[in-house]
Design a protein around this motif. Structure first.
Motif, PDB file in Angstrom:
ATOM      1  N   SER A 135     -22.875  24.159  -8.109  1.00  0.00           N
ATOM      2  CA  SER A 135     -24.607  24.664  -7.883  1.00  0.00           C
ATOM      3  C   SER A 135     -24.482  24.001  -9.289  1.00  0.00           C
ATOM      4  CB  SER A 135     -25.042  25.541  -8.155  1.00  0.00           C
ATOM      5  OG  SER A 135     -24.745  26.767  -6.791  1.00  0.00           O
ATOM      6  N   LEU A 136     -24.560  24.200  -9.949  1.00  0.00           N
ATOM      7  CA  LEU A 136     -23.916  23.382 -11.948  1.00  0.00           C
ATOM      8  C   LEU A 136     -23.912  22.076 -11.887  1.00  0.00           C
ATOM      9  CD1 LEU A 136     -22.468  25.795 -14.765  1.00  0.00           C
ATOM     10  CD2 LEU A 136     -25.198  25.036 -13.412  1.00  0.00           C
ATOM     11  N   ILE A 137     -23.424  21.788 -10.577  1.00  0.00           N
ATOM     12  CA  ILE A 137     -23.459  19.870 -10.421  1.00  0.00           C
ATOM     13  C   ILE A 137     -24.877  19.327  -9.708  1.00  0.00           C
ATOM     14  CG2 ILE A 137     -21.987  17.590  -9.197  1.00  0.00           C
ATOM     15  CD1 ILE A 137     -18.846  19.307 -10.756  1.00  0.00           C
ATOM     16  N   GLY A 138     -24.853  19.983  -8.900  1.00  0.00           N
ATOM     17  CA  GLY A 138     -25.819  19.386  -7.908  1.00  0.00           C
ATOM     18  C   GLY A 138     -27.052  19.969  -9.091  1.00  0.00           C
ATOM     19  N   ALA A 139     -27.254  20.682  -9.744  1.00  0.00           N
ATOM     20  CA  ALA A 139     -28.706  20.436 -11.046  1.00  0.00           C
ATOM     21  C   ALA A 139     -28.548  20.054 -11.720  1.00  0.00           C
ATOM     22  CB  ALA A 139     -28.422  22.685 -11.080  1.00  0.00           C
ATOM     23  N   VAL A 140     -27.771  19.410 -12.494  1.00  0.00           N
ATOM     24  CA  VAL A 140     -27.762  18.389 -13.112  1.00  0.00           C
ATOM     25  C   VAL A 140     -27.759  17.021 -12.910  1.00  0.00           C
ATOM     26  CG1 VAL A 140     -25.653  17.307 -14.974  1.00  0.00           C
ATOM     27  CG2 VAL A 140     -26.178  19.612 -14.866  1.00  0.00           C
ATOM     28  N   LEU A 141     -26.986  16.550 -11.249  1.00  0.00           N
ATOM     29  CA  LEU A 141     -27.242  15.473 -10.709  1.00  0.00           C
ATOM     30  C   LEU A 141     -29.044  15.199 -10.643  1.00  0.00           C
ATOM     31  CD1 LEU A 141     -24.012  14.825  -9.110  1.00  0.00           C
ATOM     32  CD2 LEU A 141     -24.981  13.557 -10.961  1.00  0.00           C
ATOM     33  N   GLY A 142     -29.320  16.819  -9.188  1.00  0.00           N
ATOM     34  CA  GLY A 142     -30.675  16.357  -9.264  1.00  0.00           C
ATOM     35  C   GLY A 142     -31.637  16.539 -10.175  1.00  0.00           C
ATOM     36  N   SER A 143     -31.148  16.392 -11.552  1.00  0.00           N
ATOM     37  CA  SER A 143     -32.341  16.147 -12.442  1.00  0.00           C
ATOM     38  C   SER A 143     -32.710  14.687 -13.127  1.00  0.00           C
ATOM     39  CB  SER A 143     -31.680  17.046 -13.825  1.00  0.00           C
ATOM     40  OG  SER A 143     -30.368  16.694 -14.210  1.00  0.00           O
ATOM     41  N   PHE A 144     -31.367  13.921 -12.486  1.00  0.00           N
ATOM     42  CA  PHE A 144     -31.860  12.130 -12.595  1.00  0.00           C
ATOM     43  C   PHE A 144     -33.143  11.075 -11.846  1.00  0.00           C
ATOM     44  CE2 PHE A 144     -29.983   7.981 -12.333  1.00  0.00           C
ATOM     45  CZ  PHE A 144     -29.733   7.973 -13.138  1.00  0.00           C
ATOM     46  N   PRO A 145     -33.800  11.126 -12.903  1.00  0.00           N
ATOM     47  CA  PRO A 145     -34.661  11.103 -12.225  1.00  0.00           C
ATOM     48  C   PRO A 145     -34.170   9.751 -11.013  1.00  0.00           C
ATOM     49  CG  PRO A 145     -34.261   9.914 -14.389  1.00  0.00           C
ATOM     50  CD  PRO A 145     -32.703  11.158 -14.464  1.00  0.00           C
ATOM     51  N   SER A 146     -35.010   9.855  -9.917  1.00  0.00           N
ATOM     52  CA  SER A 146     -34.952   9.032  -8.141  1.00  0.00           C
ATOM     53  C   SER A 146     -35.574   8.017  -7.882  1.00  0.00           C
ATOM     54  CB  SER A 146     -34.888  10.069  -7.135  1.00  0.00           C
ATOM     55  OG  SER A 146     -36.464  10.491  -7.549  1.00  0.00           O
ATOM     56  N   LYS A 147     -36.458   7.626  -9.347  1.00  0.00           N
ATOM     57  CA  LYS A 147     -36.964   6.065  -9.072  1.00  0.00           C
ATOM     58  C   LYS A 147     -36.682   5.619 -10.556  1.00  0.00           C
ATOM     59  CE  LYS A 147     -41.017   8.781  -7.122  1.00  0.00           C
ATOM     60  NZ  LYS A 147     -42.815   8.929  -6.883  1.00  0.00           N
ATOM     61  N   LEU A 148     -35.899   6.105 -10.791  1.00  0.00           N
ATOM     62  CA  LEU A 148     -35.615   5.560 -12.628  1.00  0.00           C
ATOM     63  C   LEU A 148     -34.519   4.085 -11.867  1.00  0.00           C
ATOM     64  CD1 LEU A 148     -35.429   4.814 -15.450  1.00  0.00           C
ATOM     65  CD2 LEU A 148     -33.209   6.036 -15.891  1.00  0.00           C
TER      66      LEU A 148
END
Length: 836
Positions: free
Chosen positions: A450-463
């Motif tokens: 769950s933590l890995i999913g949250a950390v990766l999910g916080s990566f800007p998708s439009k960058l």
């Protein structure tokens, strides 16, 4: 008996089984064996039939045996012990020659004892150098005396209070002298080991004899409840519960209020409400041997699960306080909670939460954590986590951790998911985990996923990838993931495929091929081999990215992995393949592969996969996009939060929560939420004055000081009057009181926001219906019913419609048309539709 009892659960069970084979009932003891003499030691009975005296040594065929004789019991059978003869030892144990110590070590003829040859060693010297023995420093008697004196003058180490190193049940002196001591001991061993079927076998006989105590009954009911929670098999437990209830009603066994609590709770979890109602109707009329305020609490909770009205449950709450509040005035007990047990508070909190009375539920929680700041059961906190919105659940969870009573791991896992889905704040998810571990929780692999999913999910998708900040952020994100994996590994959490499968899955959702490839490479670097879930996740990522070039290679890897593991095909394999093929526009490729595997799948599975593929083709196979945008977080903040988690994990001790800013810890998305504004020092002083007026300055002496101090003293290295998280009891009560006010504020804001949202939806729906109705009128069509029989936009339109309706009814009546009366009632009723 207690001196020779085993010290582990497995040995205890074996020991109990061995005793069961030798235990006898009353008739067996009186028929033969050793008779108990109340005035002195046991004496042998005369009538033994054809039995001979028991002698361990000698012949094996039941003949006459020497040594340990059964005659005169002076010493060892009345004779001096003689060494056994070891000659001609056979299966029947014949005559034996005297024992001789070993001599020659080569196994030859053994004569008199001769010391073994020690090589070049010289004469024995107690101290100093020995020949062939190495160099040793000589220490005189004075040196040793000084060492002893130094040790005696050293301060004594702090003795840690530990639980006794045996789990074996104890017997009182009177029970030890009873003829049923072995059977009673075996019964208590079975209860302790949660061997319910075996315990109920002994219970039947012991209950008839009347030797069971109230503690035996309470422990048996508790372990029956525990067994059902583990196995969840109603048929194995319900008959035993019915047996206990019948014996309670017949007064065959002594009662205990806690036994009633466990029986009621178990019936609630099994949803056996009819049995509960019958039992509760009986136990409510009994005295304190069977029922007390704790029993009322369990009954209120069970009735709340049935949907009983809140007024009835509040009446039971008041009745319990009036009936059992002997030292405190009932009105004072209801407002302050003095003399109210935790179980009763838990029952009324459950009832109020289930009926939506959150204000009264928080008031009861305030009483509970003020009376028992470090002893409130985690179950009470869990109720708020389950029943209240995510912001309140988040604060209550951290409140439990700060008190040193962390909830279960099964509560943390869904809360992490809900916090991430509802708020998108990766900091809040990280804080949940490291606060829970700092309070004594043990992390699981699913928490890492769950933590890995949250950390990766916080990566800007439009960058964009060519952005100058892309590469530093990408490297910082994966560095944070590596640190998380290392921290969990240091806590003994095994590294599994799920952590890397999460990286692959998130990479597909973010349409980042580099994340997918990096996740696969990290899995291989960790020494793991991809499994079927990894290949399915890879296919799902291909579907999200619509990567045609990766489709065929991913499917070939899944097929190869299936052949290598020699497992059967699974429907989930083709579900992922279907999504990927449709998303990439490769339906023909899917059909060719499916036909090639027709002989491996079988007719039934082949037909099911084909049907699912055709349905997915019509729907497009697209996954619903995630509309929620994560809260932006910079690299420094992310690294700081991960570093905090790593330090807490590596410390291996309970964290000191006094060094944490609790107000900021309670905030979710503090940059976007004005609720988390921190109070100024002047406001803090004002709150302190209000708290002192309401609760008093000496709260430690007013509320259960003895209970809290006893709990603190039972924990090693904790000063009296201090919680394990570093707070003093008074300070913890003050912080809890502020947190309750914060929760009340959050609940009030949530209700206002929910009402505003519901009103907006209603207005939007009404406006849409009105616009559609106006369009129908403009097109000379009969307007459809939009919730009211008549809709008026202005007075003139209303008058015209009413007049038209009345004239229509008059005309129908004159013509004698069938159904004119129904039409008249429709016009008269206006808002009351009448079916024809």
């Amino acid at each position: 008996m207690s001196a020779s009892t085993p010290k582990s659960l497995s040995s205890l069970c074996l020991y109990a089984r061995s005793l069961r084979t030798t235990s006898r009932n009353a008739s067996t003891y009186s028929a033969g064996g050793w008779a108990r003499n109340s005035d002195g030691p046991r004496e042998p009975r005369e009538d033994r039939g054809d039995r001979v005296s028991y002698t361990p040594h000698g012949g094996r065929n039941g003949g006459d045996r020497e040594g340990y004789g059964g005659g005169n019991r002076g010493g060892y059978g009345g004779q001096r012990f003689q060494p056994r003869d070891r000659s001609n030892v056979g299966e029947s144990g014949g005559e034996r020659r005297p024992y001789r110590p070993r001599g020659d070590q080569n196994g030859g003829d053994r004569g008199s004892y001769t010391p073994r040859d020690r090589g070049d060693r010289g004469s024995y010297t107690p101290r100093g150098d020995r020949q062939g023995g190495g160099d040793r420093n000589y220490r005189s008697s004075r040196d040793r005396w000084q060492d002893r004196r130094q040790r005696d003058n050293a301060p004594e180490p702090v003795k840690r209070k530990i639980v006794p190193d045996t789990i074996a049940p104890q017997l009182s002196p009177a029970e030890l002298n009873s003829v049923f001591s072995q059977e009673l001991f075996v019964f208590r061993c079975d209860v302790t080991a949660t061997q319910i079927p075996a315990a109920m076998q002994g219970y039947k006989h012991l209950s008839e004899l009347g030797v069971l105590t109230t503690d035996d009954i309470s422990n048996l009911a508790r372990q029956i409840h525990a067994r059902f929670r583990v196995d969840q098999v109603k048929e194995d437990v319900l008959p035993h519960i019915k047996t206990l209830i019948e014996d309670f009603k017949a007064h065959k066994i002594p009662g205990h209020p806690l036994a009633a609590v466990h029986l009621i709770s178990c019936l609630k979890e099994m949803e056996q409400y009819s049995e509960f109602e019958q039992y509760w109707a009986w136990v409510q009329q009994q005295d304190e041997d069977f029922c007390d305020a704790r029993t009322y609490g369990a009954a209120i909770e069970c009735l709340a699960y049935q949907g009983t009205p809140l007024a009835t449950l509040e009446f039971l709450w008041g009745e319990a306080i009036s009936r059992y509040s002997t030292t405190v005035v009932p009105s004072v007990a209801m407002t302050s909670g003095r003399g109210v047990p935790v179980m009763l508070l838990q029952g009324i909190i459950t009832a109020r939460l289930f009926h939506g009375n959150w204000r009264a539920a928080y008031e009861a929680l305030d009483i509970c954590i003020r009376l028992y700041p470090t002893l409130t059961p985690p179950r009470i906190y869990e109720l708020f986590v389950y029943e209240r919105p995510v912001r309140e659940a988040y604060i209550v969870f951290l409140l439990a951790c700060r008190a040193g009573t962390p909830p279960r791991s099964s509560v943390l896992t869904p809360l992490m998911k809900e916090v991430w889905l509802k708020t998108g704040d990766v900091r809040a998810v990280l804080r949940l985990v490291y606060t829970w571990v700092a309070a004594g929780g043990t992390p699981d692999p699913i928490h890492l996923n769950s933590l890995i999913g949250a950390v990766l999910g916080s990566f800007p998708s439009k960058l964009a990838k060519d952005d100058p900040t892309y590469e530093p952020r990408f490297q910082a994100t994966f560095e944070a993931i590596r640190n998380l994996i290392q921290a969990f590994t240091s806590m003994g959490v095994p590294l599994r495929h799920g952590a890397f499968n999460t990286v692959i899955s998130i990479g597909g959702k973010l349409k980042r091929p580099e994340l997918v490839h990096t996740g696969f490479e990290e899995l291989l670097k960790a020494g793991l081999s991809p499994n079927e879930v990894t290949y399915r996740t890879l296919l799902n990522a291909v579907a999200d990215m619509k990567d045609v070039g990766l489709l065929e290679s991913s499917w070939e890897m899944l097929k190869q992995g299936q052949r290598d593991s020699r497992r059967r095909w699974d429907v989930m394999d083709f579900k992922s393949f279907t999504r990927a093929a449709i998303s990439c526009g490769k339906e023909d490729y899917f059909q060719r592969e499916l036909e090639a595997l027709k002989h491996e799948l079988g007719p039934s599975m082949f037909s099911g996969v084909r049907t699912a593929f055709l349905r997915a083709t019509q729907s497009g196979g697209e996954r619903k996009p995630d509309k929620r945008e994560p809260v932006p977080i910079d690299r420094e903040t992310l690294q700081k939060e991960v570093l905090t988690l790593t330090q807490i994990f590596s410390s291996g001790t309970i964290g000191d929560f006094t060094k944490t800013d609790t107000e900021s810890l309670f905030n979710i998305t503090p940059d976007q939420n004005p609720r988390g504004a921190k109070a100024t020092p002047e406001q803090e002083e004002e709150l302190k004055e209000i708290y002192t007026r309401l609760c008093g300055s000496g709260t430690s002496s007013a509320y259960n000081k003895s209970a809290v101090s006893a709990a603190a003293n039972a924990i090693a290295d904790v000063e009296p009057g201090t919680s394990i998280t570093g707070f003093s009891i008074d300070q913890l009560r003050w912080e809890n009181w502020k947190a309750i006010n914060r929760l009340l504020f959050e609940a009030e804001v949530f209700d206002l926001e929910a009402e505003a949202e519901a009103e907006k939806k209603t207005i939007d729906a009404s406006q849409g219906q009105i616009i559609a109705a106006l369009k129908e009128l403009k097109d000379n069509k009969k307007p459809r019913n939009i919730g009211y029989e008549f809709t008026f936009w202005n007075e003139e339109t209303a008058k015209a419609r009413i007049k038209q309706s009345v004239e229509e009814v008059v005309q129908l009546r004159k013509e004698g048309t069938e159904g004119w009366k129904v039409r008249e009632m429709q016009v008269r009723g206006r808002l009351v539709p009448v079916e024809e």
